[in-house]
Design a protein around this motif. Structure first.
Motif, short mmCIF file in Angstrom:
data_model
loop_
_atom_site.label_atom_id
_atom_site.label_comp_id
_atom_site.label_asym_id
_atom_site.label_seq_id
_atom_site.Cartn_x
_atom_site.Cartn_y
_atom_site.Cartn_z
N THR A 57 99.33 -71.15 -86.37
CA THR A 57 99.80 -71.48 -85.02
C THR A 57 99.05 -70.68 -83.98
O THR A 57 98.64 -71.21 -82.93
N PHE A 58 98.87 -69.40 -84.28
CA PHE A 58 98.10 -68.55 -83.37
C PHE A 58 96.66 -69.02 -83.25
O PHE A 58 96.13 -69.14 -82.14
N LEU A 59 96.03 -69.31 -84.38
CA LEU A 59 94.59 -69.60 -84.39
C LEU A 59 94.26 -70.96 -83.80
O LEU A 59 93.30 -71.08 -83.02
N TYR A 60 95.08 -71.97 -84.10
CA TYR A 60 94.72 -73.34 -83.72
C TYR A 60 95.48 -73.86 -82.51
O TYR A 60 95.02 -74.81 -81.86
N ILE A 61 96.62 -73.26 -82.19
CA ILE A 61 97.42 -73.75 -81.07
C ILE A 61 97.37 -72.79 -79.89
O ILE A 61 97.04 -73.18 -78.77
N MET A 62 97.69 -71.53 -80.17
CA MET A 62 97.82 -70.56 -79.08
C MET A 62 96.48 -70.07 -78.55
O MET A 62 96.26 -69.99 -77.34
N LEU A 63 95.58 -69.72 -79.46
CA LEU A 63 94.32 -69.09 -79.03
C LEU A 63 93.50 -69.98 -78.10
O LEU A 63 92.96 -69.47 -77.10
N PRO A 64 93.37 -71.29 -78.36
CA PRO A 64 92.62 -72.12 -77.40
C PRO A 64 93.23 -72.12 -76.00
O PRO A 64 92.50 -72.24 -75.00
N LEU A 65 94.55 -71.97 -75.91
CA LEU A 65 95.20 -71.92 -74.60
C LEU A 65 95.02 -70.57 -73.92
O LEU A 65 95.26 -70.45 -72.71
N MET A 66 94.59 -69.57 -74.69
CA MET A 66 94.47 -68.21 -74.17
C MET A 66 93.05 -67.86 -73.71
O MET A 66 92.77 -66.70 -73.42
N VAL A 67 92.16 -68.84 -73.67
CA VAL A 67 90.77 -68.54 -73.30
C VAL A 67 90.67 -67.88 -71.93
O VAL A 67 89.96 -66.87 -71.78
N PRO A 68 91.35 -68.37 -70.87
CA PRO A 68 91.28 -67.67 -69.58
C PRO A 68 91.79 -66.23 -69.65
O PRO A 68 91.20 -65.33 -69.05
N ALA A 69 92.88 -66.01 -70.40
CA ALA A 69 93.43 -64.66 -70.52
C ALA A 69 92.47 -63.75 -71.27
O ALA A 69 92.23 -62.60 -70.86
N VAL A 70 91.92 -64.24 -72.38
CA VAL A 70 90.98 -63.44 -73.16
C VAL A 70 89.73 -63.13 -72.33
O VAL A 70 89.19 -62.02 -72.39
N THR A 71 89.27 -64.11 -71.56
CA THR A 71 88.10 -63.89 -70.71
C THR A 71 88.38 -62.83 -69.64
O THR A 71 87.54 -61.98 -69.37
N SER A 72 89.57 -62.89 -69.04
CA SER A 72 89.94 -61.88 -68.05
C SER A 72 89.94 -60.49 -68.67
O SER A 72 89.41 -59.54 -68.09
N LEU A 73 90.53 -60.39 -69.86
CA LEU A 73 90.56 -59.10 -70.53
C LEU A 73 89.15 -58.64 -70.89
O LEU A 73 88.84 -57.45 -70.79
N LEU A 74 88.31 -59.57 -71.32
CA LEU A 74 86.92 -59.22 -71.65
C LEU A 74 86.21 -58.61 -70.45
O LEU A 74 85.54 -57.57 -70.58
N VAL A 75 86.35 -59.23 -69.28
CA VAL A 75 85.68 -58.72 -68.08
C VAL A 75 86.23 -57.35 -67.70
O VAL A 75 85.46 -56.42 -67.40
N PHE A 76 87.55 -57.21 -67.74
CA PHE A 76 88.16 -55.92 -67.41
C PHE A 76 87.67 -54.81 -68.34
O PHE A 76 87.25 -53.73 -67.88
N GLU A 77 87.73 -55.08 -69.63
CA GLU A 77 87.41 -54.04 -70.61
C GLU A 77 85.91 -53.75 -70.67
O GLU A 77 85.50 -52.62 -70.91
N PHE A 78 85.08 -54.78 -70.47
CA PHE A 78 83.64 -54.52 -70.44
C PHE A 78 83.28 -53.63 -69.26
O PHE A 78 82.50 -52.67 -69.41
N ALA A 79 83.86 -53.92 -68.10
CA ALA A 79 83.59 -53.08 -66.93
C ALA A 79 84.09 -51.66 -67.15
O ALA A 79 83.41 -50.68 -66.80
N ALA A 80 85.28 -51.52 -67.74
CA ALA A 80 85.83 -50.18 -68.00
C ALA A 80 84.96 -49.42 -68.99
O ALA A 80 84.69 -48.22 -68.80
N SER A 81 84.53 -50.08 -70.05
CA SER A 81 83.69 -49.42 -71.05
C SER A 81 82.32 -49.06 -70.47
O SER A 81 81.80 -47.97 -70.71
N TRP A 82 81.74 -49.99 -69.72
CA TRP A 82 80.41 -49.76 -69.16
C TRP A 82 80.41 -48.61 -68.16
O TRP A 82 79.43 -47.87 -68.04
N ASN A 83 81.52 -48.44 -67.44
CA ASN A 83 81.60 -47.41 -66.41
C ASN A 83 82.25 -46.12 -66.90
O ASN A 83 82.45 -45.20 -66.10
#
Length: 276
Positions: A182-208
Motif C-alpha cells: 500500500t505504501f509503495l504502490y498507492i501512497m508513495l506516488p501521491l507523496m512525490v510533491p512532499a518528498v521533493t519538498s523534503l529533498l530540496v530542504f535537506e539538500f540545502a541544509a546538507s550543502w550549507n
C-alpha cells in the motif's frame, strides 16, 4: 476587473517584484563579481563587467581547491539526503497511517529532537565521534547530521500522510495489498510533491552545513564547501573576484536543484504540509 481590484493586484505585484529584486540582487552581484577581472572590480565594483572572464572560477576551482571541497560536499550530501528521504518517508507513513501501541508517545518523543539546539549537543557528539574513531572521516559528517535532521523530516512526512484519505488505504487492503505494498504502490506516488519538498530542504541544509564539519574535520582532504570557503576566503580576502568565484561555485548547485524540482517543490509547500 474593477478599478479597486486592479489597483490591489498592481500593488501586490509591485511588492512581490521588490522582494524578488531584494532576493536576487545579491546573487546576481556576486556572480558578476566572479566574472570580472580584479582590476576592473577595483575600479568600478558595481558596474556590469566590460569583458566576462572565467579565469577567477577556474583558479578557484583548481588552485583554490574548490573542486575537492565540491566533491566532498557531494559525497556527504547525496547519501545523507537519500537516507533521510527513505527513512522519513517510511516513518511518516507508519506514524501517519498505521496503528500500533505507543505510536503517538513515540512520535512526540522524536519531536523532542526539534526542540534541543544543536549547540547543546556538540560536546557529547564530538566525544562520541572521537570514541568511534570517526574524526576526520566522511561518516562524521553524515551520521550526526542524519540523526539531527530526522525529527523535522518525520514530522513533515507524517503531516502529508495524514492528509491522504484513509479510504485509499482501505481500498488497497480490500484488493489484497499489505501495508508495505500500500505504501509503495498507492501512497508513495501521491507523496512525490512532499518528498521533493523534503529533498530540496535537506539538500540545502546538507550543502550549507558548517558547524559539524568545523568540529569533526581538521584535515583539508575532508572539508566540505562551506568550511573550505571559510579558509579560501581567508587566504584570498584581498582578491574579491576569487572570493566571489568560490561563493558562486558553492551556491550554484542549490539553485540548480531548486530549478529542477521547483514545480513539485511548490506543490508540496502549498499542499498544507503543516497540518496535523
Amino acid at each position: 476587473m474593477a478599478h479597486g481590484e486592479r489597483l490591489k493586484a498592481m500593488t501586490l505585484y509591485a511588492i512581490l517584484i521588490v522582494f524578488l529584486i531584494i532576493s536576487v540582487l545579491p546573487i546576481f552581484w556576486f556572480v558578476m563579481v566572479a566574472l570580472k577581472d580584479a582590476a576592473e572590480l577595483n575600479s568600478n565594483p558595481f558596474a556590469l563587467p566590460k569583458a566576462i572572464t572565467l579565469d577567477n572560477i577556474i583558479e578557484a576551482w583548481t588552485v583554490g581547491k574548490m573542486k575537492r571541497y565540491f566533491v566532498n560536499s557531494v559525497i556527504v550530501a547525496v547519501p545523507r539526503v537519500f537516507a533521510i528521504l527513505v527513512l522519513a518517508t517510511l516513518a511518516g507513513y507508519a506514524f501517519g497511517k498505521l496503528k500500533f501501541p505507543g505510536r503517538d508517545p513515540l512520535f512526540y518523543f522524536i519531536l523532542i529532537g526539534m526542540m534541543v539546539p544543536i549547540q547543546a549537543m556538540v560536546i557529547p557528539l564530538y566525544y562520541t565521534m572521537q570514541n568511534l574513531g570517526l574524526i576526520n572521516t566522511y561518516w562524521a559528517l553524515i551520521i550526526p547530521s542524519l540523526g539531527l535532521a530526522m525529527p523535522f523530516a518525520i514530522f513533515m512526512m507524517r503531516a502529508f500522510f495524514r492528509d491522504i484519505p484513509d479510504d485509499m488505504m482501505d481500498s488497497a487492503k480490500i484488493d489484497g495489498c499489505g501495508d508495505f505494498k500500500t505504501f509503495l504502490y498507492i501512497m508513495l506516488p501521491l507523496m512525490v510533491p512532499a518528498v521533493t519538498s523534503l529533498l530540496v530542504f535537506e539538500f540545502a541544509a546538507s550543502w550549507n552545513e558548517f558547524l559539524l564539519p568545523l568540529l569533526f574535520v581538521y584535515e583539508d582532504t575532508y572539508r566540505t564547501l562551506p568550511l573550505g570557503l571559510m579558509y579560501f576566503s581567508g587566504e584570498y580576502t584581498t582578491n574579491q573576484s576569487l572570493v566571489a568565484a568560490g561563493v558562486t561555485i558553492a551556491v550554484v548547485p542549490i539553485i540548480i536543484v531548486y530549478v529542477i524540482f521547483q514545480r513539485k517543490f511548490i506543490e508540496g509547500i502549498t499542499a498544507g504540509s503543516v497540518k496535523g
